[in-house]
Design a protein around this motif. Structure first.
Motif, short mmCIF file in Angstrom:
data_model
loop_
_atom_site.label_atom_id
_atom_site.label_comp_id
_atom_site.label_asym_id
_atom_site.label_seq_id
_atom_site.Cartn_x
_atom_site.Cartn_y
_atom_site.Cartn_z
N ASN A 83 0.85 -1.19 0.00
CA ASN A 83 0.00 0.00 0.00
C ASN A 83 0.88 1.24 0.00
O ASN A 83 2.05 1.19 0.38
N GLN A 84 0.32 2.38 -0.41
CA GLN A 84 1.10 3.61 -0.26
C GLN A 84 1.27 3.95 1.21
O GLN A 84 2.37 4.26 1.65
N TYR A 85 0.20 3.86 1.98
CA TYR A 85 0.26 4.01 3.44
C TYR A 85 -0.29 2.72 4.05
O TYR A 85 -1.46 2.38 3.82
N GLY A 86 0.51 2.03 4.82
CA GLY A 86 0.02 0.81 5.46
C GLY A 86 -1.02 1.13 6.52
O GLY A 86 -2.19 0.74 6.40
N LEU A 106 4.92 2.12 1.04
CA LEU A 106 5.74 3.32 0.97
C LEU A 106 5.97 3.87 2.38
O LEU A 106 7.11 4.13 2.79
N TYR A 107 4.91 4.04 3.13
CA TYR A 107 4.96 4.35 4.56
C TYR A 107 4.36 3.16 5.30
O TYR A 107 3.19 2.81 5.08
N GLY A 108 5.13 2.57 6.19
CA GLY A 108 4.60 1.45 6.95
C GLY A 108 3.52 1.91 7.91
O GLY A 108 2.33 1.57 7.75
N ILE A 109 3.90 2.70 8.91
CA ILE A 109 2.98 3.25 9.90
C ILE A 109 3.19 4.75 9.93
O ILE A 109 4.32 5.21 10.13
N TYR A 110 2.10 5.53 9.76
CA TYR A 110 2.21 6.98 9.63
C TYR A 110 1.24 7.64 10.61
O TYR A 110 0.03 7.45 10.53
N LEU A 111 1.80 8.42 11.54
CA LEU A 111 1.00 9.20 12.49
C LEU A 111 1.17 10.67 12.16
O LEU A 111 2.31 11.16 12.07
N THR A 112 0.05 11.40 12.01
CA THR A 112 0.15 12.81 11.66
C THR A 112 -1.07 13.57 12.19
O THR A 112 -2.03 12.97 12.69
N GLY A 113 -1.01 14.91 12.11
CA GLY A 113 -2.15 15.74 12.47
C GLY A 113 -2.58 15.60 13.91
O GLY A 113 -3.76 15.46 14.20
N PHE A 114 -1.61 15.61 14.82
CA PHE A 114 -1.89 15.50 16.25
C PHE A 114 -2.56 14.17 16.61
O PHE A 114 -3.57 14.12 17.31
N SER A 115 -1.96 13.11 16.12
CA SER A 115 -2.32 11.77 16.59
C SER A 115 -1.47 11.49 17.82
O SER A 115 -0.28 11.21 17.72
N VAL A 124 6.34 -5.75 12.68
CA VAL A 124 7.45 -6.05 11.78
C VAL A 124 7.20 -5.25 10.50
O VAL A 124 6.17 -5.43 9.84
N VAL A 125 8.12 -4.35 10.18
CA VAL A 125 7.98 -3.48 9.01
C VAL A 125 9.19 -3.72 8.11
O VAL A 125 10.33 -3.44 8.50
N VAL A 126 8.94 -4.20 6.90
CA VAL A 126 10.02 -4.62 6.01
C VAL A 126 9.84 -3.96 4.64
O VAL A 126 8.73 -3.86 4.12
N ASN A 127 10.95 -3.50 4.07
CA ASN A 127 10.99 -2.99 2.70
C ASN A 127 10.02 -1.84 2.46
O ASN A 127 9.31 -1.80 1.44
N SER A 128 9.99 -0.89 3.39
CA SER A 128 9.24 0.35 3.19
C SER A 128 10.21 1.50 2.99
O SER A 128 11.36 1.43 3.43
N GLN A 129 9.77 2.56 2.34
CA GLN A 129 10.64 3.73 2.27
C GLN A 129 10.76 4.39 3.63
O GLN A 129 11.83 4.77 4.06
N TYR A 130 9.63 4.52 4.32
CA TYR A 130 9.59 5.01 5.69
C TYR A 130 8.96 3.91 6.55
O TYR A 130 7.79 3.57 6.35
N GLY A 131 9.70 3.39 7.50
CA GLY A 131 9.16 2.32 8.32
C GLY A 131 8.05 2.80 9.24
O GLY A 131 6.88 2.44 9.09
N ILE A 132 8.42 3.65 10.22
CA ILE A 132 7.46 4.25 11.15
C ILE A 132 7.71 5.75 11.14
O ILE A 132 8.81 6.20 11.44
#
Length: 394
Positions: A83-86, A106-115, A124-132
């Motif tokens: 996925n683009q964002y996991g 592309l992004y394994g786990i993405y927190l934003t906007g005051f999460s 386990v995050v493998v082969n992502s551009q950004y892991g967490i």
């Protein structure tokens, strides 16, 4: 679904839609064992609480799982791939992302906007551009995850009071990245086989403590335009550079252990940093190298090697340095203590020498590079135009 609660969605195949599963203003749901493939949004929860997303196969969506404005949901034991964002959390509170396997997002786990106040654990995050990736979100715990083969393992940006604890990070371009951060704690992580172990950029008052960095191609720990960081009790084994300070000031570097490195501490265009109680062993080139025209303070260093080289361009204060390996004869270059400062700069140096009682050690200094002198009183001198210092044993 909107405005309902306690629904159970399970064993469905949902594909090629805008939303695979969508929930708005609901609570207490279970989303279990579904195959969700090739949607724009695989699972979207909007202002939803206490919902469990578990054991789903979520692949080839733009967004795998999205929580927006949510509270106290759990995303666990899912297989999330390509996925683009996991997992994407926006403006959410107290959610948990646990025990997921994430591959080629592309992004394994993405927190934003005051999460805020999320727990990201044991994924386990493998082969992502950004892991967490944690952006503009605070008070989160990122712990006990395994992140491998990404560009960035864990990335914190413009956030405060997060904890990155006990993660295993391997084969990244940058293991841990901090940018524009304040008061975060990076503790007890293992970072190995990366180009850079941790990079701290434009940050203030972050703590990096008790981490292990090994087999690092470039810098194990590096700062840029960073102030009041605390680098404490880290271990570096096999790196090109142990600790690099670039355009950074008033940082505290204490009780670190650096082994098998090319340059121990490299200071560039930085001032008023305090380097204390560092143990340095097996260095190829320089124990401490400074290319800063401003004062930095070096105190209570312990060296265990026959190659003990220093290079200082500009002002430096050195105090209470202990050498535990005997220098050889009267040759100082590459085998004994060697301090090199620019003519006209001032050095404050107090060297002691840990040696066997029956061996005599003499500390000498020179102001012109040719004539060696003994300090006037017990290996102590101050505000002398020093070119070099050496230790000799008989």
């Amino acid at each position: 679904a909107k405005g309902y609660g306690s629904s159970r969605i399970y064993n469905n195949t949902l594909t090629s839609a805008y939303f695979g599963i969508y929930s708005d203003e609901t609570f207490g749901n279970e989303i279990v064992s579904n195959s969700i493939i090739k949607n724009t949004f695989g699972i979207m929860l909007n202002y939803t609480s206490e919902t469990e997303i578990k054991k789903n196969k979520i692949e080839n969506n733009k967004y795998g799982v999205v929580l927006s404005g949510d509270r106290k949901n759990a995303i666990q034991e899912n297989n999330i791939a390509k996925n683009q964002y996991g997992v994407y959390l926006f403006n959410s509170e107290s959610d948990a992302v646990l025990n997921n396997y994430m591959f080629k997002n592309l992004y394994g786990i993405y927190l934003t906007g005051f999460s805020n106040n999320a727990t990201v654990k044991n994924n386990v995050v493998v082969n992502s551009q950004y892991g967490i990736f944690v952006d503009t979100s605070h008070l989160n715990d990122v712990l006990e995850n395994k992140v491998e083969n990404s560009m960035y393992g864990v990335y914190l940006q413009n956030c405060r009071y997060n904890k990155v604890l006990s993660n295993f990070i391997r084969n990244e371009t940058i293991g841990i990245q901090l940018y524009g951060t304040i008061n975060n704690v990076i503790l007890n992580n293992t970072v190995t086989e990366c180009t850079i172990g941790i990079e701290i950029d434009n940050a203030y008052n972050d703590t990096v403590k008790e981490n292990v960095f090994s087999n690092i191609l470039a810098h194990a720990i590096t700062t840029y335009k960073t102030t009041r960081a605390k680098l404490v009790e880290n271990i570096v084994n096999f790196a090109k550079n142990g600790i690099v300070l670039d355009s950074s000031s008033s940082n505290i570097i204490t009780k670190n252990k650096l082994n098998n490195i090319q340059i121990g501490v490299y200071i560039y265009n930085s001032d008023f940093n305090s380097i204390e109680n560092i143990t340095i062993k097996e260095v190829e080139e320089w124990y401490i190298r400074s290319q800063s025209e401003h004062y930095n303070y070096v105190e209570n260093l312990i060296f265990d090697s026959e190659k003990l080289n220093f290079s200082f361009l500009g002002k430096v204060a050195i105090k209470s340095t202990t050498v535990s390996t005997s220098p050889k004869g009267y040759t100082y270059l590459n085998e004994c203590i060697f301090v090199n400062v620019t003519q006209g700069s001032f050095a404050y140096i107090n060297f002691s020498y840990a040696n066997k009682p029956y061996k005599k050690v003499t500390i000498l200094y020179t102001t012109d590079g040719n004539n060696w002198k003994k300090p006037g009183t017990m290996n102590f001198f101050e505000n002398i135009k020093v070119v070099a210092v050496k230790a000799e044993s008989s």
